[in-house]
Write a protein that holds these residues in place. Sequence first.
Motif, PDB file in Angstrom:
ATOM      1  N   PRO A   1      -6.345  -4.125  -0.963  1.00  0.00           N
ATOM      2  CA  PRO A   1      -5.844  -3.574   0.307  1.00  0.00           C
ATOM      3  C   PRO A   1      -4.953  -4.539   1.077  1.00  0.00           C
ATOM      4  N   ALA A   2      -5.333  -5.832   1.123  1.00  0.00           N
ATOM      5  CA  ALA A   2      -4.541  -6.797   1.882  1.00  0.00           C
ATOM      6  C   ALA A   2      -3.145  -6.956   1.286  1.00  0.00           C
ATOM      7  N   PHE A   3      -3.039  -6.865  -0.041  1.00  0.00           N
ATOM      8  CA  PHE A   3      -1.742  -7.007  -0.711  1.00  0.00           C
ATOM      9  C   PHE A   3      -0.863  -5.790  -0.432  1.00  0.00           C
ATOM     10  N   SER A   4      -1.375  -4.611  -0.743  1.00  0.00           N
ATOM     11  CA  SER A   4      -0.570  -3.396  -0.570  1.00  0.00           C
ATOM     12  C   SER A   4      -0.257  -3.148   0.898  1.00  0.00           C
ATOM     13  N   GLY A   5      -1.232  -3.404   1.781  1.00  0.00           N
ATOM     14  CA  GLY A   5      -0.992  -3.214   3.203  1.00  0.00           C
ATOM     15  C   GLY A   5       0.080  -4.143   3.728  1.00  0.00           C
ATOM     16  N   SER A   6       0.051  -5.409   3.301  1.00  0.00           N
ATOM     17  CA  SER A   6       1.051  -6.373   3.751  1.00  0.00           C
ATOM     18  C   SER A   6       2.442  -5.983   3.284  1.00  0.00           C
ATOM     19  N   VAL A   7       2.548  -5.489   2.058  1.00  0.00           N
ATOM     20  CA  VAL A   7       3.846  -5.077   1.526  1.00  0.00           C
ATOM     21  C   VAL A   7       4.414  -3.926   2.354  1.00  0.00           C
ATOM     22  N   LEU A   8       3.598  -2.921   2.646  1.00  0.00           N
ATOM     23  CA  LEU A   8       4.080  -1.779   3.420  1.00  0.00           C
ATOM     24  C   LEU A   8       4.401  -2.158   4.862  1.00  0.00           C
ATOM     25  N   ILE A   9       3.624  -3.070   5.424  1.00  0.00           N
ATOM     26  CA  ILE A   9       3.897  -3.535   6.788  1.00  0.00           C
ATOM     27  C   ILE A   9       5.248  -4.245   6.836  1.00  0.00           C
ATOM     28  N   ASN A  10       5.524  -5.081   5.826  1.00  0.00           N
ATOM     29  CA  ASN A  10       6.829  -5.744   5.752  1.00  0.00           C
ATOM     30  C   ASN A  10       7.956  -4.718   5.717  1.00  0.00           C
ATOM     31  N   LEU A  11       7.781  -3.692   4.903  1.00  0.00           N
ATOM     32  CA  LEU A  11       8.818  -2.672   4.747  1.00  0.00           C
ATOM     33  C   LEU A  11       9.103  -1.979   6.081  1.00  0.00           C
TER      34      LEU A  11
ATOM     35  N   MET B   1      -1.903   0.819  10.093  1.00  0.00           N
ATOM     36  CA  MET B   1      -2.072   0.398   8.705  1.00  0.00           C
ATOM     37  C   MET B   1      -2.650  -1.015   8.622  1.00  0.00           C
ATOM     38  N   ALA B   2      -2.212  -1.902   9.508  1.00  0.00           N
ATOM     39  CA  ALA B   2      -2.730  -3.270   9.525  1.00  0.00           C
ATOM     40  C   ALA B   2      -4.216  -3.295   9.860  1.00  0.00           C
ATOM     41  N   LEU B   3      -4.623  -2.490  10.834  1.00  0.00           N
ATOM     42  CA  LEU B   3      -6.029  -2.451  11.223  1.00  0.00           C
ATOM     43  C   LEU B   3      -6.917  -1.944  10.094  1.00  0.00           C
ATOM     44  N   VAL B   4      -6.383  -1.047   9.273  1.00  0.00           N
ATOM     45  CA  VAL B   4      -7.170  -0.458   8.186  1.00  0.00           C
ATOM     46  C   VAL B   4      -7.173  -1.347   6.945  1.00  0.00           C
ATOM     47  N   THR B   5      -5.982  -1.760   6.492  1.00  0.00           N
ATOM     48  CA  THR B   5      -5.891  -2.453   5.197  1.00  0.00           C
ATOM     49  C   THR B   5      -6.204  -3.948   5.284  1.00  0.00           C
ATOM     50  N   LEU B   6      -6.048  -4.542   6.443  1.00  0.00           N
ATOM     51  CA  LEU B   6      -6.255  -5.990   6.571  1.00  0.00           C
ATOM     52  C   LEU B   6      -7.584  -6.329   7.242  1.00  0.00           C
ATOM     53  N   ARG B   7      -8.467  -5.345   7.419  1.00  0.00           N
ATOM     54  CA  ARG B   7      -9.668  -5.596   8.207  1.00  0.00           C
ATOM     55  C   ARG B   7     -10.605  -6.623   7.567  1.00  0.00           C
ATOM     56  N   HIS B   8     -10.542  -6.781   6.233  1.00  0.00           N
ATOM     57  CA  HIS B   8     -11.394  -7.776   5.569  1.00  0.00           C
ATOM     58  C   HIS B   8     -10.607  -9.003   5.152  1.00  0.00           C
ATOM     59  N   ALA B   9      -9.343  -9.076   5.477  1.00  0.00           N
ATOM     60  CA  ALA B   9      -8.505 -10.198   5.016  1.00  0.00           C
ATOM     61  C   ALA B   9      -8.757 -11.439   5.852  1.00  0.00           C
ATOM     62  N   ARG B  10      -8.641 -12.591   5.199  1.00  0.00           N
ATOM     63  CA  ARG B  10      -8.712 -13.904   5.862  1.00  0.00           C
ATOM     64  C   ARG B  10      -7.552 -14.755   5.370  1.00  0.00           C
ATOM     65  N   VAL B  11      -7.052 -15.619   6.231  1.00  0.00           N
ATOM     66  CA  VAL B  11      -5.989 -16.536   5.810  1.00  0.00           C
ATOM     67  C   VAL B  11      -6.410 -17.965   6.123  1.00  0.00           C
TER      68      VAL B  11
END
Length: 509
Positions: free
Chosen positions: A274-284, A499-509
């Motif tokens: 989710p973090a990968f696909s969400g980040s790609v779509l957010i960039n777009l 989309m960020a709230l949904v796909t990145l909710r478990h992401a950490r950096v």
Amino acid sequence: MAITLPANPLRRRTEAAPSRWVALAVLMLPVLLVSIDNTVLSFALPQISVALEPSGTQLLWIIDVYPLVLAALLVPMGSLADRIGRRRLLLTGATGFAVLSAVAAYAPSAEALIVARIGLGVFGAMLMPATLSLLRNIFVDREERRLAIAIWAAGFAAGAALGPIVGGFLLEHFWWGSVFLLAVPVLLVLLLAAPACVPESADPHPGPVDVPSILLSVAAMAPVVLAIKSFAKDGATWVAFAALLVGVVAGVAFVRRQLHRPRPMLDVRLFAIPAFSGSVLINLLSILGYTGFLFFASQDLQLVMGLSPMTAGTALLPGLLVMVVAGLAVVPIVRTIRPAYVVAGALGLSALGYTIIAVAGDSAALWPIVLAFVFVSAGIGGAETVSNELVVSTAPARQAGAASAISETAYEVGAVLGTALLGGVLTALYSSRLVVPAGVSYADAGASRETLGGATEVAATLPAEQSDALLASAHAAFGSGVVVVAALAAVAMVVAAVMALVTLRHARV
């Protein structure tokens, strides 16, 4: 008995070598080049409209064909970089890009400029994935890599800030083609410095070059973008539906081939993260709105408000500087606040910026554009830094080139959509709402309906009464179209924030 594992030679070499920061500085050169090129071209549109007399469609193609070719070739080039060496492909792309930049500078017609831009897209596709993927392998420590990517993103914004100033100076003192010559000295420095400062890296166990996958990826990307352009410009035509069908069929075939190959050109399973696909779509989506903003703002500032290119570029400088600051400031923030909230908040700022333009309407005032661009840029700077780091960090190091290419593809597709979709909507609304005064010839009326630059050029040849009437109608038609485009961009930012709230909710950096 304790077992001692051998140290990772790549980590030891990278951590021991302060030259990795020198390598970062060298890799910033193509990033600065691309960002300068994008901004400068937007501000050169009025001059290109006058000098080459392109149609409205040709004007969009002059902008779109470069990111269209990039989008089609980035994934194959990213995969090729993993196989033959990322630095090697970077140097090849730099050489070709420098040569074709000089060719574009002296293009005698709109058609010739479009062809030159196609060539620039081919060699640009070699440049883009290499920079981010090389950083992924040079900076193995995640804290350092996050800072390096923030600097990389800030450099992109710095180039965008430098572009209007340098480009404005060139456009006021030289011909429009001078903006393309900016690439030549930058790439000469890269060609001299990179062999000594940037270490080579590649996939240690590359698979064979997969020609069918390359062809399928191109056949998937190019027709889909062409279909979107066609829908935006001409509506639901059979050409648009046919292109969309070809792209979808090729895309399905590409995905199926990647899933069944032991060494795929692109591991499409990455999109299951989710973090990968969400980040790609957010960039777009974020770049879609940003490019659309530059498309109408550059014309509004120069052709409606009458500012010189350099003055128009200076008007956007506060926002571009804010983008640099936001990209760097988000690094410590994201350590304590989840990426989902940081990215969503940043995109909310961008949405606010577009809303300011939509509410201000066609007032033809400077302050709404300047203020709106500050909010838009702050959002882009914060969101892009985090999303780019998530893209490269969630993919395996050996697939850095392919993963970076996906991130860059999202950027270029967003750039295409920004001009094709938002620019197409603006062009269509402008053409349909323009009222040409009586007595204007058929040819001049057609030129006026094509672009705002065309109407401005025609008005300069008319008697005062007709000229004033044509300009008033053109400015009103353009301004009403800008309101619609800004509202669409605001909606896109809200969608991206959710989309960020949904796909990145478990992401950490």
